[in-house]
Design an enzyme around this catalytic site. Structure first.
Site, short mmCIF file in Angstrom:
data_model
loop_
_atom_site.label_atom_id
_atom_site.label_comp_id
_atom_site.label_asym_id
_atom_site.label_seq_id
_atom_site.Cartn_x
_atom_site.Cartn_y
_atom_site.Cartn_z
N GLY A 50 1.89 6.68 15.07
CA GLY A 50 1.07 5.70 15.78
C GLY A 50 0.12 6.41 16.73
O GLY A 50 0.36 7.55 17.13
N CYS A 77 6.48 11.53 13.67
CA CYS A 77 5.46 11.65 14.71
C CYS A 77 5.75 10.72 15.89
O CYS A 77 6.74 10.91 16.58
CB CYS A 77 4.07 11.43 14.12
SG CYS A 77 2.71 11.98 15.20
N TYR A 78 4.94 9.69 16.10
CA TYR A 78 5.22 8.73 17.18
C TYR A 78 6.61 8.14 17.02
O TYR A 78 7.33 7.91 18.01
CB TYR A 78 4.17 7.62 17.17
CG TYR A 78 4.36 6.56 18.23
CD1 TYR A 78 3.72 6.66 19.47
CD2 TYR A 78 5.16 5.46 18.00
CE1 TYR A 78 3.90 5.70 20.45
CE2 TYR A 78 5.35 4.48 18.97
CZ TYR A 78 4.72 4.60 20.19
OH TYR A 78 4.90 3.64 21.16
N HIS A 163 3.90 15.15 9.66
CA HIS A 163 3.76 14.05 8.69
C HIS A 163 4.16 14.53 7.29
O HIS A 163 3.35 15.14 6.58
CB HIS A 163 2.32 13.55 8.67
CG HIS A 163 1.94 12.77 9.90
ND1 HIS A 163 2.14 11.43 10.02
CD2 HIS A 163 1.39 13.18 11.07
CE1 HIS A 163 1.72 11.02 11.21
NE2 HIS A 163 1.27 12.06 11.87
N GLU A 165 4.53 12.70 4.75
CA GLU A 165 3.98 11.80 3.73
C GLU A 165 2.61 12.22 3.22
O GLU A 165 2.14 11.71 2.21
CB GLU A 165 3.91 10.37 4.27
CG GLU A 165 2.84 10.10 5.32
CD GLU A 165 3.27 10.43 6.74
OE1 GLU A 165 2.62 9.93 7.68
OE2 GLU A 165 4.24 11.18 6.90
N SER A 217 -9.45 -12.20 -15.26
CA SER A 217 -10.75 -11.58 -14.99
C SER A 217 -11.05 -10.44 -15.96
O SER A 217 -12.19 -10.04 -16.12
CB SER A 217 -10.80 -11.05 -13.56
OG SER A 217 -9.94 -9.93 -13.43
N GLY A 218 -10.01 -9.90 -16.56
CA GLY A 218 -10.17 -8.71 -17.39
C GLY A 218 -9.78 -7.45 -16.66
O GLY A 218 -9.62 -6.39 -17.27
N GLY A 219 -9.63 -7.53 -15.33
CA GLY A 219 -9.18 -6.39 -14.56
C GLY A 219 -7.70 -6.15 -14.74
O GLY A 219 -6.96 -7.02 -15.22
N VAL A 220 -7.23 -4.98 -14.33
CA VAL A 220 -5.85 -4.61 -14.59
C VAL A 220 -4.87 -5.50 -13.83
O VAL A 220 -3.80 -5.83 -14.36
CB VAL A 220 -5.61 -3.12 -14.25
CG1 VAL A 220 -5.80 -2.85 -12.77
CG2 VAL A 220 -4.21 -2.68 -14.68
N ASP A 221 -5.21 -5.95 -12.62
CA ASP A 221 -4.26 -6.73 -11.82
C ASP A 221 -3.95 -8.08 -12.48
O ASP A 221 -2.78 -8.42 -12.69
CB ASP A 221 -4.80 -6.95 -10.41
CG ASP A 221 -5.08 -5.65 -9.69
OD1 ASP A 221 -4.48 -4.63 -10.06
OD2 ASP A 221 -5.93 -5.63 -8.77
N SER A 222 -4.98 -8.85 -12.78
CA SER A 222 -4.74 -10.16 -13.38
C SER A 222 -4.17 -10.01 -14.79
O SER A 222 -3.36 -10.83 -15.24
CB SER A 222 -6.04 -10.99 -13.43
OG SER A 222 -6.98 -10.43 -14.32
N LYS A 383 -1.50 -0.52 -6.48
CA LYS A 383 -2.30 -0.41 -7.71
C LYS A 383 -1.69 0.57 -8.71
O LYS A 383 -1.62 0.28 -9.91
CB LYS A 383 -3.72 0.02 -7.35
CG LYS A 383 -4.63 0.29 -8.55
CD LYS A 383 -5.10 -0.98 -9.22
CE LYS A 383 -6.27 -1.57 -8.47
NZ LYS A 383 -6.87 -2.73 -9.18
#
Length: 527
Positions: A50, A77-78, A163, A165, A217-222, A383
């Site tokens: 933070g 860290c914080y 960190h 990560e 929509s044709g996108g990967v998510d939908s 994603k």
């Protein structure tokens, strides 16, 4: 695994790294209570970094009773400073700040088991833990940090000033795995197959025998959301794909073939190209373009949803028992490809993890009075996880790894009035760009690559004659999350090929330029 967000820019990244270790994680706000944590029954907690000082007025803190639950806890860290302060250690501003790569010396311990004694880590702090909590021992130091890491195995409390990560800490993932697997005993069971199995059960329990609609929509998510729901309930799902005429070359055909032909998902293909183009005529303001496309999509979607509901009322449904009964009069459920990052950026987390950055409307926007319950099978996925689920479901590689594409499509890649002529030119230029990027083996390395057509003309010479034609601008960027992006260093030979093909093969173009700006200060899209 619960990641407690203490305001750090890397809080979401911690959750992603944990999931990459195949352990499921969620972000929660620092206001989470001990009772709420106990009810979630997590394997462990991770306290994020933070920007504040632990002594500052209003600095984020955690319910002290959380640390008495006996749940393994790692402070970063914080988070490590807060852990030390609450449990009797000392945190001070020594005047020796550390930012960037730092050499670390560690001793054999639970966190550093199997790691080199000397390693490089990424630091970003001004305050420093100068004395560990009572009962804890120091297990790592740096030149400026006397307590770079501490452990209290008896109370299962751990802290690191650096960190783990970030990619700049080369052994950070191994340290996280030591905490997750060896300290917390969390099984590496978070896999695409497990996600699919869990979501299929949830969808079936929520939907029952009701009809479900998905705006595709044709996108990967939908697309992945639609396949997950179809796997769960089959032909109870109907997908509506609205072709607004602003897609790239052959995209509409790919969507129809993939879902109607390959997966046999019930699909309504709405041809609305003329309708959208007529609404966009004479409009050159980018925000107005976006609003027009969004509003028109809603109107088309409403009309198709009404037709599907009417057809459902007219067609009797036959239950498993055999006797015919009336089908539901209205579609009750709507599939939406919402991602976990959408939830966080929209300020929609249950624990209020983040302030609202922007609203995400993955279905293209819906009327406020639409009485449909959302089905969001990807709501807890990032994603990259969605893409792995898509691969597990058998989605073609070309769709799984499709680069992000804006909802208003090519309308906001034409800088100026949108016309059929300009759409045709831009679509052809973009097709050449995509073909050559794929041929060079760079498609997966780029976050986005696309062509832009500014509605201006420049002088050129072709065939010994003067031309006055459009320029095409090439935009290619690398990024991890689209929050920041750098312009891609495409090979000169590739750029030469792309430029030559676009100018020679597309009438009306006599110049190709390359966008060399990063985000910030520019954005990825031009409009």
């Amino acid at each position: 695994m619960l990641v407690v967000d203490l305001g750090g820019q890397y809080a979401q990244l911690i959750a992603r790294r944990v999931r990459e270790c195949r352990v499921y994680s969620e972000l929660v706000g620092h206001g989470v209570t001990a009772a709420q944590v106990r009810a979630r029954n997590p394997h462990a907690l991770i306290l994020s970094g933070g920007p504040a000082s632990v002594y500052a007025e209003g600095a984020p803190h955690v319910d002290p009773e959380v640390f008495a639950l006996g749940i393994p806890t790692l402070g970063i860290c914080y988070g490590a400073q807060l852990l030390a302060l609450v449990l009797g250690g000392t945190v001070e501003r020594t005047g020796a700040s550390e930012f960037g790569k730092t050499d670390l010396t560690a001793i054999e311990s639970e966190l550093f088991a199997g790691l080199p004694e000397e390693e490089t880590v990424w630091m970003s702090h001004r305050d420093t833990v100068t004395a560990p909590p009572s009962g804890a021992r120091v297990v790592a130091v740096s030149k400026s940090t006397p307590v770079a890491a501490f452990e209290d195995p008896e109370r299962r409390l751990y802290g690191v000033q650096f960190h783990p990560e970030v990619v700049h800490t080369p052994h950070g993932t191994e340290l996280l795995k030591n905490f997750l697997y060896n300290v917390a005993g969390a099984p590496p069971a978070w896999t695409p197959a497990a996600v699919i199995e869990e979501q299929v059960e949830r969808i079936r329990a929520a939907v029952g025998r009701e009809r479900v609609l998905c705006a595709l929509s044709g996108g990967v998510d939908s697309a992945v959301a639609a396949l997950l729901v179809h796997k769960a309930i089959g032909d109870q799902l109907t997908c509506v794909f609205v072709d607004h005429g602003l897609l790239r070359e052959n995209e509409a055909e790919q969507v129809v073939e993939t879902f109607g032909g390959h997966f046999h998902v019930p699909l309504v293909h709405v041809q609305a190209q003329e309708r959208f183009l007529s609404r966009l005529e004479g409009i050159d303001d980018p925000e107005e373009k976006r609003k027009i496309v969004g509003e028109e999509f809603i109107r088309v979607f409403e009309e198709e949803a009404g037709r599907i509901s009417t057809a459902a009322r007219a067609k009797p449904a036959r239950p498993l028992g055999g006797a015919a009964e009336s089908a539901p009069s209205d579609i009750r459920f709507l599939v939406q490809g919402t991602l976990y990052s959408d939830v966080i950026e929209s300020g929609g987390g249950e624990d209020g993890v983040a302030a609202m950055i922007k609203s995400h409307h993955n279905v293209g926007g819906l009327p406020a009075d639409m009485r449909m319950e959302l089905v969001e099978p990807l709501r807890l996925l990032f994603k990259d996880e969605v893409r792995r689920v898509g691969e597990e479901l058998g989605m073609p590689e070309r769709m799984v790894w499709r680069q992000p594409f804006p909802g208003p499509g090519l309308a906001i890649r034409i800088i100026g009035d949108v016309t059929e002529e300009r759409l045709a030119i831009l679509r052809s230029a973009d097709a050449i760009l995509q073909e050559e990027i794929r041929r060079a083996g760079l498609y997966r390395e780029l976050w986005q690559s696309f062509a832009v057509l500014p509605a201006i003309r420049s002088v050129g010479v072709q065939g010994d004659e003067r031309t006055y034609a459009y320029p095409i601008i090439i935009r290619a960027v690398t990024s991890d999350d689209a929050m920041t992006a750098d312009w891609a260093r495409l090979p000169y030979d590739l750029l030469e090929t792309i430029s030559s093909r676009i100018i020679n093969e597309i009438p009306g173009v006599n110049r190709v330029a390359l966008d060399l700006s990063s985000k910030p200060p520019a954005t990825i899209e031009w409009e």
